[in-house]
Scaffold this motif. Structure first.
Motif, PDB file in Angstrom:
ATOM      1  N   LYS A 289      -1.463  -0.123   4.280  1.00 23.40           N
ATOM      2  CA  LYS A 289      -2.368   0.453   3.114  1.00 23.40           C
ATOM      3  C   LYS A 289      -3.838   0.901   3.739  1.00 23.40           C
ATOM      4  N   LYS A 290      -3.902   0.550   5.033  1.00 20.17           N
ATOM      5  CA  LYS A 290      -5.303   1.147   5.695  1.00 20.17           C
ATOM      6  C   LYS A 290      -4.983   2.597   6.097  1.00 20.17           C
ATOM      7  N   ILE A 291      -3.674   2.958   6.174  1.00 20.38           N
ATOM      8  CA  ILE A 291      -3.508   4.151   6.590  1.00 20.38           C
ATOM      9  C   ILE A 291      -3.154   4.946   5.567  1.00 20.38           C
ATOM     10  N   PHE A 292      -2.338   4.711   4.467  1.00 20.75           N
ATOM     11  CA  PHE A 292      -2.024   5.299   3.418  1.00 20.75           C
ATOM     12  C   PHE A 292      -2.666   4.844   1.879  1.00 20.75           C
ATOM     13  N   SER A 293      -3.418   5.405   1.350  1.00 17.76           N
ATOM     14  CA  SER A 293      -4.101   4.683   0.354  1.00 17.76           C
ATOM     15  C   SER A 293      -2.913   4.372  -0.839  1.00 17.76           C
ATOM     16  N   ASN A 294      -2.028   5.219  -1.083  1.00 19.01           N
ATOM     17  CA  ASN A 294      -0.925   5.219  -2.154  1.00 19.01           C
ATOM     18  C   ASN A 294       0.632   5.141  -1.287  1.00 19.01           C
TER      19      ASN A 294
ATOM     20  N   GLU B 207      -0.399  -4.741   4.724  1.00 11.20           N
ATOM     21  CA  GLU B 207      -1.984  -4.502   4.858  1.00 11.20           C
ATOM     22  C   GLU B 207      -2.310  -3.483   5.750  1.00 11.20           C
ATOM     23  N   LEU B 208      -1.781  -3.273   6.934  1.00 11.21           N
ATOM     24  CA  LEU B 208      -1.850  -2.184   7.759  1.00 11.21           C
ATOM     25  C   LEU B 208      -1.476  -0.815   7.124  1.00 11.21           C
TER      26      LEU B 208
ATOM     27  N   LYS C 115       5.436   7.430  -0.243  1.00 13.53           N
ATOM     28  CA  LYS C 115       5.692   7.406   1.166  1.00 13.53           C
ATOM     29  C   LYS C 115       7.452   6.811   1.326  1.00 13.53           C
TER      30      LYS C 115
END
Lengths: 468, 268
Positions: free
Chosen positions: A175-180, A172-173, A184
Motif C-alpha cells: 500500500k506504500k507502493i500502490f495506492s489502489n 502494508e508495504l 494490480k
C-alpha cells in the motif's frame, strides 16, 4: 452491589481449558439465563471468544458472587470442576473489573495487541445480554462506556494502524507502493503457506488479478480455483514477471529463480511501472542484486520480520497511552457508580433538605424578630416536620429497595429528582458549597428549574433501548 | 491596508511552516489540524491582501514581480487546500507551505508601493503573467510531488520505516500527482509564453528577441514538453519523472531570476 468479572484468557489458561469453557452462540441464551438464575446475581454478560471466556456480573455480595460465577463457569462443561478451573481464573471487582473490560475492549489484553475483532465480539455479547434482559442499568452503562473507550483508543492512538504479521506486512508495504490495489496483478510463484496467506490478505485488500505458477501444475490449478485466479505453467514464470505488479515468491528451490537480469528485462517492458517483489522463501529465491534496480522494490523474509517487529514496538508504545486513557475513563465511570450507592444518597438528600430548611427558617426568623423563643422553636419545628415528611417516602423507598434488583434505578432517579447529581457522594452538612439558587425558586417551583433532561430518569432511556 | 494583510499572511505562513515541519517529525496527527487551520486563515488574509493590492495599484496597472510571486504563493496554497480537502494528504502541507512562504518572502523583498515608471501597459501583460504563474504553480506541485517521491522511494529502498515513511502516501499516487500537475501546468505555460510574445510585440515590436530570459523560458518549455512526451510514450515515469521535474523546476526558478535581473521588479 458489586460489579465483578471472573474469567480466563490466553494469558492464564491453555487452549484445552479455553475450548472446554467456550460457549457456542447457540447456547449463549441458555447460559445467560442460568447465570442470572443464581441467587444474588443481578445482571450478567458472557464474553466467549477463542482467546477468553469471561463473565461480567453485578452481584449483591462480593464473596458469594465470585463463588456463584465460578460455579456457573465450572458447570458449563461436565468434565470441569471448580478445582480444575481455579488456577486459571482471575477475579476482579469494582474499578478493577471495569478497567479490565475497558482494556479487553480496547484490545490491550489481546494476544495481538490492537486487533479489532474483540470489540465486535463484545458488541455481540452485549447484544445477546440485552435481548435476554440479562444486562441492566449498571452493565448497560459499563459496556456502552467500554465500547466508547475502545473507539477512543482506536482513534486517538495508533494501536491498530500497523501490521503485526509477516503476511500482513506485505500488504502494508504494497500500500506504500500502490495506492489502489484493485487494478494490480499478483503473481504467485510457488505456494508456501505464508505466501498463500499473504495472497489472501492482498485479495482481501482489493487485488483482483491473481496468477499462480507452481511446479506441480495440477496444484496450481487447484490454488487458482481457490483464489479465483489463473494458473500458468511454471516454465513461463519469467515472461509473466513483466505483467505482475506484485510478485510473491515462495518455493523450495535452493537457487535464485528470479535474477537481476529477469527483473531488469521486466522493468523495461513495464516502462518503469513500479514492481513489488516479496521473497518469502528460505533459502531466498530472488537474487538480492535486484535491490538496486530502479522502481523494483524487493523485500525478503527478514525485511518483513523487521517491519513486524517495529510495528509491535509501535503498538506497545501506543498501548501505554491507551492504558492511561483507560485509567481516566474508569475514574469517570467510578464516580457515577459511587453515586448509585444508597447510603451516600440518603446522606446527600438529608443534608440537602436540612440546608434548604435552615436557610428558609433563618430568613423568616430574621423578619419576625418579635417572636418569643417558644414561637421560634415552633416555627423551626414546623419547617422540620414539613421537610421530613416530604422526603420520608423517598428515604424509606431507597432503603427498602437498596437490596432489590432495581435499587440502583431508584437511587439514580432520586438523585435526579432532588438534584443531587453534582453533589459529592458524602455530603458534609452545614457547608456553604451548596449551589446558590434564588430562594423563592426553591420554596416555590424549584422543580421547574431543573433541566428538562434530568426529569427523565436514565433508566427509562436504557429500558427503551433495551425493548427496541 | 494590503501591506498589513500581507505581513499578517507572511506571519501566519511562517507559523504554519514551523508547525508543518514539526508535524513531519512527530507521530501525533493533531499538529496537522493546527497547521491546516493556520494555513487556511493565512489564505484568507492573503486573499484580502491581494484584492486590496489590486484596487490600490489599479492605476499603476503594471504587474510587478512582487504581485506575480504573491499570486504564485496564493495559487500554491489554493491547490494544496484543494488536494488536502479531497485526499486528506496532510503531509503535502509540510512541503508546499514552506515553498509558499519562501515565495512570499521573496515577494516581500520586491514590494514597492510607488507607481511603475515604465510606459503604460496593456492588458495582455496581465494575461501573460497570470498564465505563466499558473503554469509555474503546476510545475511547483510537480516538483513537490517529485521530492516526496524520491524521499519515499529512498525510504522504501533502504527499508527505513520511520515516521516520514508512515506519513508519505503511496509512490504511485505521488507519481500520479506529478503527472497531473505537469499535464495542467504545461498548457498554461504554453499559453503564457504565447501571450508574452504578443505583449512583447505590442511593447517592442517583435514577438521574440531571444534575450536570456526568453531563451530560458523556451528551454524550460522545451524541457517540460520532452518530460510530458517522454512520460506518455516511453515510460519516463516514477523515479525518472521525479528527477526530471525537480530539474525542470530549477529551470523555472532560473527563468524567474532572469526576469528579476532584467527588469528590476517589473515583468515583461
Amino acid at each position: 452491589m458489586h460489579v465483578i468479572v471472573v474469567g480466563l484468557s490466553h494469558k492464564t489458561a491453555p487452549v484445552e481449558i479455553r475450548e472446554k469453557l467456550a460457549v457456542p452462540e447457540s447456547r449463549l441464551r441458555e447460559a445467560l439465563s442460568r447465570l442470572c438464575s443464581y441467587p444474588g446475581v443481578r445482571e450478567g454478560l458472557l464474553l466467549s471468544t477463542c482467546n477468553r471466556v469471561e463473565v461480567y456480573a453485578v452481584v449483591e455480595e462480593l464473596e458469594t458472587g465470585y463463588g456463584r460465577v465460578q460455579e456457573f463457569l465450572a458447570d458449563t462443561h461436565l468434565s470441569l470442576s471448580s478445582e480444575h478451573l481455579t488456577p486459571h481464573l482471575y477475579w476482579h471487582a469494582g474499578d478493577r473489573a471495569i478497567g479490565h473490560l475497558f482494556r479487553v475492549a480496547s484490545s490491550l489484553d489481546s494476544m495481538i495487541v490492537g486487533e479489532s475483532q474483540i470489540l465486535g465480539q463484545i458488541k455481540d455479547a452485549f447484544e445477546v445480554a440485552l435481548t435476554h434482559k440479562a444486562s441492566g442499568l449498571l452493565l448497560n452503562k459499563i459496556v456502552k462506556k467500554a465500547i466508547s473507550v475502545a473507539k477512543r483508543v482506536r482513534t486517538e492512538t495508533k494501536i491498530a494502524e500497523t501490521a503485526v504479521s509477516v503476511s500482513y506486512a506485505a500488504v502494508e508495504l504494497a500500500k506504500k507502493i500502490f495506492s489502489n490495489l484493485t487494478e494490480k496483478t499478483v503473481l504467485l510463484i510457488g505456494a508456501g503457506e505464508m505466501a498463500k496467506l499473504a495472497a489472501r490478505h492482498l485479495i482481501a485488500n482489493g487485488v483482483r488479478q491473481v496468477r499462480i505458477t507452481t511446479r506441480n501444475f495440477q496444484h496450481g490449478l487447484e490454488l487458482a480455483q481457490r483464489f479465483n485466479g489463473t494458473a500458468v505453467p511454471f516454465e513461463d514464470y519469467k515472461t509473466e514477471l513483466a505483467g505482475a505488479d506484485i510478485v510473491l515468491v515462495s518455493t523450495g528451490a535452493s537457487h535464485y529463480l528470479v535474477t537481476a537480469d529477469d527483473v531488469q528485462r521486466a522493468m523495461r517492458q513495464r516502462m518503469s511501472r513500479p514492481m513489488f517483489l516479496i521473497d518469502i522463501s528460505v533459502p531466498r529465491n530472488i537474487d538480492p542484486a535486484v535491490r538496486p534496480i530502479d522502481d523494483a522494490f524487493l523485500f525478503d523474509i527478514d525485511d518483513l520480520h523487521m517491519r513486524v517487529e517495529q510495528n509491535r514496538e509501535d503498538r506497545l508504545r501506543e498501548a501505554a497511552k491507551a492504558e492511561q486513557m483507560v485509567v481516566e475513563e474508569v475514574a469517570v465511570l467510578g464516580q457515577w457508580l459511587q453515586s448509585l450507592e444508597v447510603t451516600p444518597t440518603i446522606v446527600a438528600l438529608r443534608s440537602r433538605t436540612e440546608e434548604l430548611k435552615r436557610r428558609e427558617v433563618d430568613k423568616i426568623l430574621a423578619r419576625l424578630a418579635h417572636l418569643s423563643s417558644e414561637d421560634r422553636a415552633a416555627v423551626e419545628a414546623l419547617a422540620s416536620a414539613i421537610v421530613n415528611k416530604m422526603v420520608h417516602g423517598t428515604m424509606v423507598t431507597l432503603k427498602a429497595e437498596a437490596k432489590s434488583s432495581s435499587g440502583a434505578t431508584y437511587v439514580d432517579a432520586a438523585r435526579r429528582f432532588f438534584n443531587l447529581e453534582e453533589t459529592p457522594a458524602v455530603y458534609p452538612t452545614g457547608q456553604s458549597d451548596v449551589p446558590e439558587l434564588p430562594d423563592e425558586n426553591i420554596a416555590g417551583n424549584g422543580i421547574g428549574r431543573l433541566p428538562e433532561e434530568s426529569l427523565v430518569p436514565h433508566t427509562s432511556k436504557e429500558q427503551g433501548r433495551r425493548v427496541s | 491596508m494590503s501591506s498589513v494583510f500581507f505581513m499578517l499572511t507572511m506571519g501566519l505562513y511562517f507559523v504554519s511552516t514551523v508547525c508543518y515541519l514539526a508535524y513531519l517529525l512527530r507521530r501525533a496527527e493533531t499538529l496537522s489540524k493546527v497547521s491546516l487551520g493556520i494555513t487556511a486563515v493565512g489564505f484568507a488574509t492573503h486573499t484580502v491582501a491581494l484584492v486590496a493590492r489590486m484596487t490600490d495599484t489599479a492605476q499603476a496597472q503594471l504587474p510587478t514581480f512582487h504581485e506575480a510571486l504573491s499570486f504564485f504563493s496564493w495559487m500554491l496554497i489554493l491547490v494544496f487546500l484543494a488536494v488536502e480537502f479531497r485526499r486528506q494528504l496532510h503531509v503535502l502541507g509540510s512541503f508546499i507551505v514552506p515553498l509558499a512562504l519562501v515565495s512570499l518572502v521573496t515577494a516581500a523583498a520586491f514590494r514597492s508601493d510607488e507607481a511603475s515608471s515604465l510606459q503604460p501597459v496593456f492588458k495582455t501583460l496581465w494575461v501573460h503573467v497570470t498564465l505563466s504563474m499558473l503554469g509555474t504553480v503546476g510545475f511547483a506541485v510537480a516538483f513537490v510531488a517529485g521530492v516526496m517521491y524520491l524521499i519515499q522511494d529512498g525510504l522504501l529502498k533502504s527499508k527505513r520505516f520511520n515516521v516520514l515513511y508512515a506519513k508519505l502516501p503511496a509512490l504511485d499516487y505521488l507519481d500520479h500527482l506529478n503527472q497531473q500537475s505537469i499535464v495542467m501546468g504545461f498548457p498554461l505555460l504554453t499559453l503564457g509564453i504565447i501571450s508574452g510574445a504578443f505583449s512583447a510585440e505590442i511593447v517592442r515590436g517583435t514577438y521574440v528577441n531571444w534575450n536570456p530570459e526568453q531563451t530560458w523560458a523556451m528551454v524550460t518549455w522545451g524541457f517540460y514538453f520532452a518530460v510530458l512526451v517522454g512520460r506518455l510514450t516511453i515510460g519516463w515515469r516514477a523515479k525518472r519523472a521525479a528527477y526530471l521535474t525537480i530539474i525542470g523546476f530549477a529551470g523555472v526558478i532560473l527563468t524567474l531570476i532572469g526576469v528579476v535581473l532584467k527588469s528590476h521588479g517589473s515583468v515583461s
